[in-house]
Design an enzyme around this catalytic site. Sequence first.
Site, PDB file in Angstrom:
ATOM      1  N   LYS A  49       0.849  -1.200   0.000  1.00  0.00           N
ATOM      2  CA  LYS A  49       0.000   0.000   0.000  1.00  0.00           C
ATOM      3  C   LYS A  49       0.883   1.248   0.000  1.00  0.00           C
ATOM      4  O   LYS A  49       1.897   1.297   0.709  1.00  0.00           O
ATOM      5  CB  LYS A  49      -0.905  -0.040   1.234  1.00  0.00           C
ATOM      6  CG  LYS A  49      -1.971   1.056   1.277  1.00  0.00           C
ATOM      7  CD  LYS A  49      -2.873   0.887   2.510  1.00  0.00           C
ATOM      8  CE  LYS A  49      -3.980   1.905   2.564  1.00  0.00           C
ATOM      9  NZ  LYS A  49      -4.880   1.725   3.725  1.00  0.00           N
ATOM     10  N   SER A  89      -9.762   1.506   2.541  1.00  0.00           N
ATOM     11  CA  SER A  89      -8.933   2.300   1.670  1.00  0.00           C
ATOM     12  C   SER A  89      -7.833   1.494   0.954  1.00  0.00           C
ATOM     13  O   SER A  89      -7.277   1.967  -0.032  1.00  0.00           O
ATOM     14  CB  SER A  89      -8.269   3.427   2.459  1.00  0.00           C
ATOM     15  OG  SER A  89      -7.419   2.899   3.460  1.00  0.00           O
ATOM     16  N   SER A  99      -9.840  -0.778   6.758  1.00  0.00           N
ATOM     17  CA  SER A  99      -9.254  -0.636   5.415  1.00  0.00           C
ATOM     18  C   SER A  99      -8.531  -1.851   4.872  1.00  0.00           C
ATOM     19  O   SER A  99      -8.259  -1.911   3.678  1.00  0.00           O
ATOM     20  CB  SER A  99      -8.311   0.558   5.379  1.00  0.00           C
ATOM     21  OG  SER A  99      -9.065   1.726   5.233  1.00  0.00           O
TER      22      SER A  99
HETATM   23  N1  GLN Z   1     -13.293   4.088   6.125  1.00  0.00           N
HETATM   24  C1  GLN Z   1     -12.496   4.366   7.283  1.00  0.00           C
HETATM   25  C2  GLN Z   1     -12.012   5.792   7.254  1.00  0.00           C
HETATM   26  O1  GLN Z   1     -12.171   6.447   6.254  1.00  0.00           O
HETATM   27  C3  GLN Z   1     -11.398   3.388   7.409  1.00  0.00           C
HETATM   28  C4  GLN Z   1     -10.108   3.833   6.827  1.00  0.00           C
HETATM   29  C5  GLN Z   1      -8.937   2.964   7.186  1.00  0.00           C
HETATM   30  O2  GLN Z   1      -9.053   1.931   7.844  1.00  0.00           O
HETATM   31  N2  GLN Z   1      -7.769   3.442   6.841  1.00  0.00           N
HETATM   32  O3  GLN Z   1     -11.513   6.272   8.212  1.00  0.00           O
END
Ligand code: GLN
Length: 481
Positions: free
Chosen positions: A77, A152, A176
């Site tokens: 990532k 994400s 994410s």
């Molecule tokens: N959807 C969540 C957020 O926007 C999770 C994001 C993540 O785990 N990085 O914060």
Amino acid sequence: MNLGISALDYIEAIKNGEFTVEEFVSETFDQIKKVDGKLHAYLSLNDKALDQAKELDKKRKAKEKIGSCMGMPIAIKDNICVKGAKTTCASKMLEKYTAPFDATVIARLRKQDALFIGKTNLDEFAMGTTTEFSVYGPSKNPWNQEYVPGGSSGGSAVAVSALESVVSLGSDTGGSVRNPASFCSIVGLKPTYGLVSRYGLISYANSIEQIGPMARTVKDTAFLLNVISGIDPNDNTTIDNHGEDYLKNIDSGIDGKKIGIISEMVGKGTDNTVSSATKKALAKFEDLGAKCEEIPIDMVDYSVASYYTITSTEAGSNLARYDNLRYGFDFDLEGYEFNSYISKARRSFGPEVTRRLIIGGFVPSAGHAGKYFLKALKVKSRLTKEINAAFKKVDFLVAPTVPILPFKFGEKLDDPVAMFLIDFNTVTANLTGKPAISVPFEISNGLPIGIQIIADSMQEKSLFQAAYALESTTNLPKVPL
Ligand code: GLN
């Protein structure tokens, strides 16, 4: 050559001389060439990968010892630092940033001779649930390219699902890793807070996030955790796991184990198809000898509100360093005084990061903190108490990973609250620090559904046993590429 083999089978095949690292890596790049124009899993590729593969083959030929990963391709990532590679966080703010050091997870993988294929797409600074907030454009779901891949860590899930890598790493602040794993029908683990070093992970909400392994099988996920976990002097929140081997006894089964179903996570807001898949999964657990009971966890209803209050506050502080002076893009200082320059530069953040920064400036501010930030912390601690109490009664907590099926691009972009609520079942593990895994369970009308299993802190070993048992009951179709 079968690019769809598991990491463990890849390693066996290399050991047995069935193919060379170079052959496998070169075929992986062919696959990327073939599909990534459409899927957009990668933001950048490692142009030294083939040379590194050749080097490993040479060493093996010369009977030199090489690391346990044996050149296994891995995608990373793009918020995790790989020395010499661009690390953009899918943001204009870091478009020129090349990491000068390896994150601890990367150093560990490098030591075991994993091969870094490239850096994967994400929502800007990992804030989002679909990859639609990447400034480079979204990744597509390989199961149906009109649908979001989740986020994400969407690029990392797509790369593994579409055979553009064997395994990958994501980061999980509120789901994410697990959300895109579920949407793309792969396995994803959010480890216990502190089990994996965050050194070299670009912080979003550092008090709750973890780097997590993503793979096509539960065993591969356990193998990756073996490599990346453990205490690290560069991250003093890390915990010593004494070199635990998560693969050992992974097939022990779950006979006699107790499973709690979190009532709030299977009730209103859950899509009917997802509900019925969850029921089937519970029936499988019962067939395997586990006992299932429903457990209400009252604070779960407040978890999303608490999560976004806490994470936006931490994001406000973590992203304060991006002033376009220390990091940034080309933007002439001419004609600006100090403050207007910085505020103009910070307007390059996309809509979601901007939303979080505005929330994160407001909720902890004097005069409002009591009503928002401190309240959110109280929810977090009461939720943790409730979850700890649940683990006195049961071994695992189970729920669908995501309450809804993958959806089409644009469907939720104008409705931030609807987007936030997609995290309803995942944020609890982050707020409480518990490990949680998403296991692919069903493909319904061509769309994947994953089941989430949560365990008590540092119980990854038994978590993998439960996940492996569930995975063994499935026989899912291959991605239609
Ligand atoms: N959807 C969540 C957020 O926007 C999770 C994001 C993540 O785990 N990085 O914060």
